[in-house]
Motif scaffolding. Sequence first.
Motif, PDB file in Angstrom:
ATOM      1  N   TYR A  18      30.542 -12.619  49.812  1.00 15.23           N
ATOM      2  CA  TYR A  18      29.505 -12.915  48.823  1.00 15.23           C
ATOM      3  C   TYR A  18      29.641 -14.350  48.318  1.00 15.23           C
ATOM      4  CZ  TYR A  18      27.750  -8.114  48.210  1.00 15.23           C
ATOM      5  OH  TYR A  18      27.159  -6.899  48.388  1.00 15.23           O
ATOM      6  N   ARG A  24      25.133 -13.193  44.341  1.00 17.01           N
ATOM      7  CA  ARG A  24      25.729 -12.480  43.208  1.00 17.01           C
ATOM      8  C   ARG A  24      26.060 -11.058  43.595  1.00 17.01           C
ATOM      9  NH1 ARG A  24      24.853 -13.780  37.359  1.00 17.01           N
ATOM     10  NH2 ARG A  24      25.682 -11.686  37.436  1.00 17.01           N
ATOM     11  N   SER A  25      27.155 -10.575  43.083  1.00 17.95           N
ATOM     12  CA  SER A  25      27.601  -9.213  43.359  1.00 17.95           C
ATOM     13  C   SER A  25      26.729  -8.205  42.620  1.00 17.95           C
ATOM     14  CB  SER A  25      29.055  -9.057  42.910  1.00 17.95           C
ATOM     15  OG  SER A  25      29.433  -7.718  42.954  1.00 17.95           O
TER      16      SER A  25
END
Length: 92
Positions: A18, A24-25
């Motif tokens: 990522y 973004r997670s």
Amino acid sequence: MKPYVLSLALGLLVGVIYALFQVRSPAPPVIALVGLLGILLGEQIPPLIKSVIKPDAVATSWLRHQVKLHVFGELPQCAKAEAGTAAGKKDV
């Protein structure tokens, strides 16, 4: 224990991927996880107060018998095969 280590390792790998793609997670924010920890620990306060006000006749470890089982749960264990099924015998 092995599945937990593997899960952590794969989570770290996904986090690195990522970061490399600058994505973004989708994981919940840290503040939500801290709130869940507070709920989990807060559930332990009433039993603690009850044990202080009215202790049991038999002294038991509150930490071992209440908190450990609830917070950590029971770790999964490898299922043991029966002797008859392990040898490949079929029931007739």
